[in-house]
Design a protein around this motif. Structure first.
Motif, PDB file in Angstrom:
ATOM      1  N   ALA A 109       9.874 -22.471 -17.030  1.00  0.00           N
ATOM      2  CA  ALA A 109      10.549 -22.821 -18.280  1.00  0.00           C
ATOM      3  C   ALA A 109      10.119 -21.904 -19.406  1.00  0.00           C
ATOM      4  CB  ALA A 109      10.241 -24.277 -18.655  1.00  0.00           C
ATOM      5  N   GLY A 110      11.076 -21.520 -20.245  1.00  0.00           N
ATOM      6  CA  GLY A 110      10.776 -20.747 -21.432  1.00  0.00           C
ATOM      7  C   GLY A 110      10.139 -21.619 -22.498  1.00  0.00           C
ATOM      8  N   ALA A 111       9.333 -21.015 -23.343  1.00  0.00           N
ATOM      9  CA  ALA A 111       8.613 -21.775 -24.364  1.00  0.00           C
ATOM     10  C   ALA A 111       9.540 -22.381 -25.400  1.00  0.00           C
ATOM     11  CB  ALA A 111       7.573 -20.885 -25.048  1.00  0.00           C
ATOM     12  N   GLY A 112      10.772 -21.860 -25.494  1.00  0.00           N
ATOM     13  CA  GLY A 112      11.740 -22.417 -26.436  1.00  0.00           C
ATOM     14  C   GLY A 112      12.539 -23.571 -25.865  1.00  0.00           C
ATOM     15  N   ALA A 113      12.322 -23.888 -24.590  1.00  0.00           N
ATOM     16  CA  ALA A 113      13.043 -25.000 -23.976  1.00  0.00           C
ATOM     17  C   ALA A 113      12.555 -26.320 -24.548  1.00  0.00           C
ATOM     18  CB  ALA A 113      12.848 -24.985 -22.462  1.00  0.00           C
ATOM     19  N   SER A 114      13.491 -27.225 -24.841  1.00  0.00           N
ATOM     20  CA  SER A 114      13.071 -28.536 -25.330  1.00  0.00           C
ATOM     21  C   SER A 114      12.429 -29.308 -24.186  1.00  0.00           C
ATOM     22  CB  SER A 114      14.272 -29.314 -25.881  1.00  0.00           C
ATOM     23  OG  SER A 114      15.136 -29.718 -24.836  1.00  0.00           O
ATOM     24  N   ASP A 115      11.505 -30.180 -24.542  1.00  0.00           N
ATOM     25  CA  ASP A 115      10.856 -31.009 -23.524  1.00  0.00           C
ATOM     26  C   ASP A 115      11.892 -31.855 -22.786  1.00  0.00           C
ATOM     27  OD1 ASP A 115       8.358 -30.012 -24.309  1.00  0.00           O
ATOM     28  OD2 ASP A 115       8.191 -31.503 -25.897  1.00  0.00           O
ATOM     29  N   LYS A 116      12.887 -32.341 -23.522  1.00  0.00           N
ATOM     30  CA  LYS A 116      13.930 -33.150 -22.894  1.00  0.00           C
ATOM     31  C   LYS A 116      14.723 -32.350 -21.868  1.00  0.00           C
ATOM     32  CE  LYS A 116      15.085 -37.146 -25.681  1.00  0.00           C
ATOM     33  NZ  LYS A 116      16.194 -37.956 -26.212  1.00  0.00           N
ATOM     34  N   SER A 117      14.994 -31.070 -22.153  1.00  0.00           N
ATOM     35  CA  SER A 117      15.753 -30.255 -21.206  1.00  0.00           C
ATOM     36  C   SER A 117      14.949 -29.998 -19.933  1.00  0.00           C
ATOM     37  CB  SER A 117      16.180 -28.931 -21.842  1.00  0.00           C
ATOM     38  OG  SER A 117      15.074 -28.058 -22.035  1.00  0.00           O
ATOM     39  N   ILE A 118      13.633 -29.923 -20.061  1.00  0.00           N
ATOM     40  CA  ILE A 118      12.781 -29.768 -18.881  1.00  0.00           C
ATOM     41  C   ILE A 118      12.839 -31.031 -18.043  1.00  0.00           C
ATOM     42  CG2 ILE A 118      10.402 -29.454 -18.085  1.00  0.00           C
ATOM     43  CD1 ILE A 118       9.949 -27.747 -20.623  1.00  0.00           C
ATOM     44  N   ALA A 119      12.767 -32.190 -18.701  1.00  0.00           N
ATOM     45  CA  ALA A 119      12.874 -33.461 -17.982  1.00  0.00           C
ATOM     46  C   ALA A 119      14.220 -33.559 -17.279  1.00  0.00           C
ATOM     47  CB  ALA A 119      12.687 -34.624 -18.940  1.00  0.00           C
ATOM     48  N   PRO A 137       9.771 -35.222 -28.591  1.00  0.00           N
ATOM     49  CA  PRO A 137      10.805 -34.476 -29.313  1.00  0.00           C
ATOM     50  C   PRO A 137      10.324 -33.110 -29.764  1.00  0.00           C
ATOM     51  CG  PRO A 137       9.769 -36.021 -30.788  1.00  0.00           C
ATOM     52  CD  PRO A 137       9.110 -36.219 -29.448  1.00  0.00           C
ATOM     53  N   GLY A 138      10.022 -32.236 -28.812  1.00  0.00           N
ATOM     54  CA  GLY A 138       9.526 -30.912 -29.165  1.00  0.00           C
ATOM     55  C   GLY A 138       9.955 -29.895 -28.136  1.00  0.00           C
ATOM     56  N   SER A 139       9.356 -28.718 -28.197  1.00  0.00           N
ATOM     57  CA  SER A 139       9.631 -27.656 -27.235  1.00  0.00           C
ATOM     58  C   SER A 139       8.388 -27.412 -26.385  1.00  0.00           C
ATOM     59  CB  SER A 139      10.027 -26.367 -27.953  1.00  0.00           C
ATOM     60  OG  SER A 139       8.986 -25.923 -28.806  1.00  0.00           O
ATOM     61  N   LEU A 140       8.564 -26.675 -25.301  1.00  0.00           N
ATOM     62  CA  LEU A 140       7.447 -26.437 -24.392  1.00  0.00           C
ATOM     63  C   LEU A 140       6.311 -25.693 -25.074  1.00  0.00           C
ATOM     64  CD1 LEU A 140       6.174 -26.536 -21.590  1.00  0.00           C
ATOM     65  CD2 LEU A 140       7.422 -24.436 -21.024  1.00  0.00           C
ATOM     66  N   GLY A 141       6.637 -24.740 -25.952  1.00  0.00           N
ATOM     67  CA  GLY A 141       5.572 -24.010 -26.644  1.00  0.00           C
ATOM     68  C   GLY A 141       4.633 -24.933 -27.384  1.00  0.00           C
ATOM     69  N   GLY A 142       5.198 -25.913 -28.083  1.00  0.00           N
ATOM     70  CA  GLY A 142       4.378 -26.881 -28.800  1.00  0.00           C
ATOM     71  C   GLY A 142       3.607 -27.786 -27.864  1.00  0.00           C
ATOM     72  N   ALA A 143       4.255 -28.181 -26.753  1.00  0.00           N
ATOM     73  CA  ALA A 143       3.576 -29.040 -25.779  1.00  0.00           C
ATOM     74  C   ALA A 143       2.380 -28.331 -25.164  1.00  0.00           C
ATOM     75  CB  ALA A 143       4.561 -29.459 -24.681  1.00  0.00           C
ATOM     76  N   LEU A 144       2.502 -27.026 -24.943  1.00  0.00           N
ATOM     77  CA  LEU A 144       1.385 -26.256 -24.404  1.00  0.00           C
ATOM     78  C   LEU A 144       0.264 -26.125 -25.444  1.00  0.00           C
ATOM     79  CD1 LEU A 144       3.410 -23.391 -22.684  1.00  0.00           C
ATOM     80  CD2 LEU A 144       2.106 -25.175 -21.501  1.00  0.00           C
ATOM     81  N   ARG A 145       0.644 -25.882 -26.691  1.00  0.00           N
ATOM     82  CA  ARG A 145      -0.354 -25.657 -27.736  1.00  0.00           C
ATOM     83  C   ARG A 145      -1.167 -26.916 -28.011  1.00  0.00           C
ATOM     84  NH1 ARG A 145      -3.234 -21.692 -29.193  1.00  0.00           N
ATOM     85  NH2 ARG A 145      -1.410 -20.319 -29.022  1.00  0.00           N
ATOM     86  N   MET A 146      -0.536 -28.104 -27.891  1.00  0.00           N
ATOM     87  CA  MET A 146      -1.258 -29.336 -28.224  1.00  0.00           C
ATOM     88  C   MET A 146      -1.423 -30.261 -27.026  1.00  0.00           C
ATOM     89  SD  MET A 146       1.552 -31.595 -30.341  1.00  0.00           S
ATOM     90  CE  MET A 146       0.465 -33.010 -30.319  1.00  0.00           C
ATOM     91  N   ASN A 147      -1.196 -29.718 -25.811  1.00  0.00           N
ATOM     92  CA  ASN A 147      -1.307 -30.547 -24.613  1.00  0.00           C
ATOM     93  C   ASN A 147      -0.520 -31.840 -24.807  1.00  0.00           C
ATOM     94  OD1 ASN A 147      -2.044 -31.449 -22.063  1.00  0.00           O
ATOM     95  ND2 ASN A 147      -4.072 -32.143 -22.684  1.00  0.00           N
ATOM     96  N   GLY A 148       0.761 -31.683 -25.153  1.00  0.00           N
ATOM     97  CA  GLY A 148       1.625 -32.811 -25.442  1.00  0.00           C
ATOM     98  C   GLY A 148       1.632 -33.833 -24.315  1.00  0.00           C
TER      99      GLY A 148
END
Length: 325
Positions: A109-119, A137-148
């Motif tokens: 997944a690209g870091a700009g992908a929304s978390d919902k689109s990954i699901a 409600p975020g993107s993968l980049g943010g989830a990686l940065r903060m261990n969402g």
């Protein structure tokens, strides 16, 4: 702060060697259009690269003295009213939002992908373990940065490796161990820019996955003010308890500063009731932190990322500093 230099996106743009850059470059961009709080100052220059190669080219020619800030879709972000000096980098869905099925258990997944689109992609592929992203409600980049995380599952449980760029445009591949994940945190230096990640779940039944995603959505709609202008959870959970519990115990449910309010529905959610400034929101957050500290001795830590400059005369002092003064 009285001599705060005005932002000048046009002047900065003139300094940037943009020949061959294919992405969108916007001077004096309104960050209130991006953040879910719908407030905040300007980005001196906003850059949205066309793809990874375009981003590498831009980073290689970006002057070292120009500040660079990376933002996602703005769901967990508060931009201060004085704006952001330098370049703000935002990875758009087009170019960074693709989610590919690698095999029966793995996604790229690209870091700009929304978390919902990954699901959603995992559901279609019959890959279990990504239902929790349906509630972030975020993107993968943010989830990686903060261990969402949500519903008891963390991003760290799904990461195989992460691909990133440094400030000079060099590529790096980071293992799970390299990421240094802990609660709401990763140990990777802030100047590394995540561009994609290899993620692994397990084979599952689509109906079971869909049911798990529906449960996540039902929970959010029941207990969270998801239809408000909010940034999600305001503070991290302290060890051994929940942030909302100590906020509630300190009498801060529904507390309001200007147009900013701690949600009566879920008091760890801060909302813009309509006309809040970034100053109102941050001042409310620090007021809550101070009252919780006074009431329970617990020092809450921000989960919402706050960036940019305060306006003169509208500086918010952290609760710890206010206690010492």
């Amino acid at each position: 702060m009285t001599d705060l230099k005005p932002l000048d996106g046009e002047a900065l743009l003139a300094r940037l060697p943009l020949s061959g850059i294919r992405g969108k470059v916007t001077p004096n961009a309104g960050m209130d259009k991006i953040t879910w709080f719908r407030t905040g100052g300007l980005a001196e220059v906003l850059f949205q690269p066309a793809d990874e190669e375009d981003l590498i080219r831009f980073l290689k020619v970006l002057p070292e003295d120009v500040p660079l800030a990376v933002v996602g879709i703005g769901s967990n972000l508060l931009v201060r009213d004085g704006g952001i000096a330098g370049v703000v980098l935002r990875l758009p869905v087009k170019g960074f939002g693709e989610v590919q099925v690698v095999d029966g258990q793995t996604l790229l997944a690209g870091a700009g992908a929304s978390d919902k689109s990954i699901a959603g992609a995992a559901l279609e592929a019959g890959i279990a373990g990504f239902h929790f992203y349906h509630g972030i409600p975020g993107s993968l980049g943010g989830a990686l940065r903060m261990n969402g995380s949500a519903n008891g599952v963390e991003t760290a449980a799904r990461v195989v490796e992460v691909r990133a760029l440094d400030r000079r445009g060099n590529r790096h591949t980071l293992s799970l161990a390299d990421m240094g994940f802990s609660y709401r945190h990763c140990g990777v230096p802030d100047d590394l820019i995540f561009v994609s990640a290899l993620l692994r779940g397990e084979k599952g039944d689509r109906e079971d996955i869909r049911k798990a995603m529906d449960e996540v959505q039902d929970h959010r709609e029941t207990v969270q003010p998801i239809r408000e202008k909010t940034g999600g959870s305001t503070f991290r959970n302290p060890e051994g308890t929940s942030a909302w519990k100590v906020i509630d115990a300190a009498g801060c449910r529904g507390l309001q500063v200007g147009g900013a309010q701690m949600s009566p529905m879920h008091c760890n959610f801060m909302i813009n009731t309509g006309d809040a400034s970034a100053y109102d929101l941050e001042l409310l957050g620090e007021t809550v932190r101070r009252r919780v500290l006074d009431n329970s001795g617990i020092c809450l830590h921000w989960e919402i990322r706050r960036i940019g400059r305060f306006l003169p005369g509208r500086v918010v002092v952290p609760a710890e500093e206010a206690e010492r003064s």
